[in-house]
Design an enzyme around this catalytic site. Sequence first.
Site, PDB file in Angstrom:
ATOM      1  N   LEU A   1      -5.992   6.040   5.223  1.00 51.65           N
ATOM      2  CA  LEU A   1      -5.968   5.084   4.109  1.00 51.65           C
ATOM      3  C   LEU A   1      -5.711   5.781   2.771  1.00 51.65           C
ATOM      4  O   LEU A   1      -6.418   6.729   2.404  1.00 51.65           O
ATOM      5  CB  LEU A   1      -7.317   4.348   4.058  1.00 51.65           C
ATOM      6  CG  LEU A   1      -7.392   3.182   3.056  1.00 51.65           C
ATOM      7  CD1 LEU A   1      -6.497   2.028   3.495  1.00 51.65           C
ATOM      8  CD2 LEU A   1      -8.833   2.712   2.889  1.00 51.65           C
TER       9      LEU A   1
ATOM     10  N   GLN B   1       1.825  -0.039 -16.071  1.00 45.54           N
ATOM     11  CA  GLN B   1       2.589   1.064 -15.474  1.00 45.54           C
ATOM     12  C   GLN B   1       2.996   0.750 -14.039  1.00 45.54           C
ATOM     13  O   GLN B   1       4.067   1.147 -13.591  1.00 45.54           O
ATOM     14  CB  GLN B   1       1.774   2.369 -15.519  1.00 45.54           C
ATOM     15  CG  GLN B   1       1.520   2.860 -16.928  1.00 45.54           C
ATOM     16  CD  GLN B   1       2.817   3.022 -17.722  1.00 45.54           C
ATOM     17  OE1 GLN B   1       3.791   3.579 -17.242  1.00 45.54           O
ATOM     18  NE2 GLN B   1       2.831   2.498 -18.939  1.00 45.54           N
TER      19      GLN B   1
ATOM     20  N   ARG C   1      -5.296  -5.965   3.487  1.00 43.11           N
ATOM     21  CA  ARG C   1      -5.775  -5.796   4.857  1.00 43.11           C
ATOM     22  C   ARG C   1      -5.506  -4.375   5.307  1.00 43.11           C
ATOM     23  O   ARG C   1      -4.444  -3.808   4.999  1.00 43.11           O
ATOM     24  CB  ARG C   1      -5.049  -6.726   5.842  1.00 43.11           C
ATOM     25  CG  ARG C   1      -5.200  -8.189   5.590  1.00 43.11           C
ATOM     26  CD  ARG C   1      -6.606  -8.678   5.611  1.00 43.11           C
ATOM     27  NE  ARG C   1      -7.281  -8.611   6.906  1.00 43.11           N
ATOM     28  CZ  ARG C   1      -8.543  -8.950   7.081  1.00 43.11           C
ATOM     29  NH1 ARG C   1      -9.293  -9.337   6.053  1.00 43.11           N
ATOM     30  NH2 ARG C   1      -9.092  -8.881   8.269  1.00 43.11           N
ATOM     31  N   ILE C   2      -6.446  -3.825   6.040  1.00 45.84           N
ATOM     32  CA  ILE C   2      -6.201  -2.518   6.645  1.00 45.84           C
ATOM     33  C   ILE C   2      -5.362  -2.738   7.896  1.00 45.84           C
ATOM     34  O   ILE C   2      -5.656  -3.641   8.697  1.00 45.84           O
ATOM     35  CB  ILE C   2      -7.532  -1.811   6.971  1.00 45.84           C
ATOM     36  CG1 ILE C   2      -8.194  -1.444   5.646  1.00 45.84           C
ATOM     37  CG2 ILE C   2      -7.297  -0.584   7.846  1.00 45.84           C
ATOM     38  CD1 ILE C   2      -9.521  -0.751   5.784  1.00 45.84           C
TER      39      ILE C   2
ATOM     40  N   HIS D   1      -1.102   2.007  -5.216  1.00 42.19           N
ATOM     41  CA  HIS D   1      -2.555   2.121  -5.294  1.00 42.19           C
ATOM     42  C   HIS D   1      -2.935   2.372  -6.757  1.00 42.19           C
ATOM     43  O   HIS D   1      -2.322   3.210  -7.422  1.00 42.19           O
ATOM     44  CB  HIS D   1      -3.035   3.275  -4.410  1.00 42.19           C
ATOM     45  CG  HIS D   1      -4.520   3.442  -4.426  1.00 42.19           C
ATOM     46  ND1 HIS D   1      -5.362   2.606  -3.702  1.00 42.19           N
ATOM     47  CD2 HIS D   1      -5.319   4.297  -5.110  1.00 42.19           C
ATOM     48  CE1 HIS D   1      -6.616   2.963  -3.940  1.00 42.19           C
ATOM     49  NE2 HIS D   1      -6.618   3.985  -4.776  1.00 42.19           N
TER      50      HIS D   1
ATOM     51  N   GLY E   1       0.125 -11.286  -7.138  1.00 38.24           N
ATOM     52  CA  GLY E   1       1.536 -10.939  -6.956  1.00 38.24           C
ATOM     53  C   GLY E   1       2.271 -10.474  -8.194  1.00 38.24           C
ATOM     54  O   GLY E   1       3.478 -10.698  -8.307  1.00 38.24           O
ATOM     55  N   SER E   2       1.592  -9.795  -9.113  1.00 38.85           N
ATOM     56  CA  SER E   2       2.329  -9.355 -10.305  1.00 38.85           C
ATOM     57  C   SER E   2       3.262  -8.185  -9.975  1.00 38.85           C
ATOM     58  O   SER E   2       4.368  -8.101 -10.515  1.00 38.85           O
ATOM     59  CB  SER E   2       1.390  -9.020 -11.463  1.00 38.85           C
ATOM     60  OG  SER E   2       0.578  -7.921 -11.153  1.00 38.85           O
TER      61      SER E   2
ATOM     62  N   ASN F   1       3.185   1.607  -0.365  1.00 39.18           N
ATOM     63  CA  ASN F   1       2.057   0.903  -0.975  1.00 39.18           C
ATOM     64  C   ASN F   1       1.925   1.368  -2.420  1.00 39.18           C
ATOM     65  O   ASN F   1       2.342   2.469  -2.761  1.00 39.18           O
ATOM     66  CB  ASN F   1       0.770   1.255  -0.206  1.00 39.18           C
ATOM     67  CG  ASN F   1      -0.450   0.546  -0.773  1.00 39.18           C
ATOM     68  OD1 ASN F   1      -0.395  -0.646  -1.083  1.00 39.18           O
ATOM     69  ND2 ASN F   1      -1.540   1.268  -0.926  1.00 39.18           N
TER      70      ASN F   1
ATOM     71  N   THR G   1       0.655   5.884   5.734  1.00 38.03           N
ATOM     72  CA  THR G   1       0.346   6.601   6.976  1.00 38.03           C
ATOM     73  C   THR G   1      -1.015   6.078   7.459  1.00 38.03           C
ATOM     74  O   THR G   1      -1.701   5.364   6.713  1.00 38.03           O
ATOM     75  CB  THR G   1       0.271   8.125   6.721  1.00 38.03           C
ATOM     76  OG1 THR G   1      -0.698   8.361   5.698  1.00 38.03           O
ATOM     77  CG2 THR G   1       1.622   8.689   6.304  1.00 38.03           C
TER      78      THR G   1
END
Length: 218
Positions: free
Chosen positions: A144, A173, A91-92, A109, A12-13, A107, A141
């Site tokens: 993935l 970053q 989780r997907i 990534h 959870g950073s 999200n 969306t």
Amino acid sequence: MKSIVILISGRGSNMASLIDAAADGSLRARVAAVISNRPRAPGLEIAAGRGIPTRVVDHARHPDREAFDAALAEAIDAFSPDLVVLAGFMRILGDGFVARYAGRMMNIHPSLLPAFPGLDTHRRALGEGARIHGCTVHFVTPALDRGPIVAQAAVPVLDGDDADSLAARVLEQERRLYPLAVRWFAEGRLRLVDGRVALDAEQDAAASLISPRTRERR
Ligand code: GRF
């Protein structure tokens, strides 16, 4: 003020950076809740310690993805957030779930998408000999790690880097980028145009770019 619900699975950073930004006023949004699919995610304690309501929707306690997605949506909707923020949520999510939050779920990534979607991004970037790496905030969306890009930050890949040192440089970053991207959403500055994100200029910044004569005519 817009409200957000943050979904996590682990330390959870990124979540903490959003909570901090909301607390110090640099992000004018309210963190309504943090929800984890893992009961022991360390981020839950951090959130609770900062006075944020927490919930667990344990994927292991649901028979299939549909049941999990439905329980998760119910937990989220109880807080009626404007934006759902995935921050290390592992989780997907099913297409129905994604459609329910279309245009209001983001999200982060750990790569410069569209390079290196999926897992293990730092090791793969090193393996390809990439000289630049980074992170991406995007709307979610069904495909993935392929949604419209909101913001990106790049870092150099240095000689002698391993996956951990590179991950740490990227994470620095991420912690800067995510609050900024969520701030833009909270300020109503993000628009989707032809499947891409357009960022409206800041009002003050825009005004200062206009010469006084042009401004008079407006
Ligand atoms: C981050 O690197 C994020 O980009 C990825 O998972 C990691 C989560 O880290 N999706 P944390 O839980 O926010 O510390």
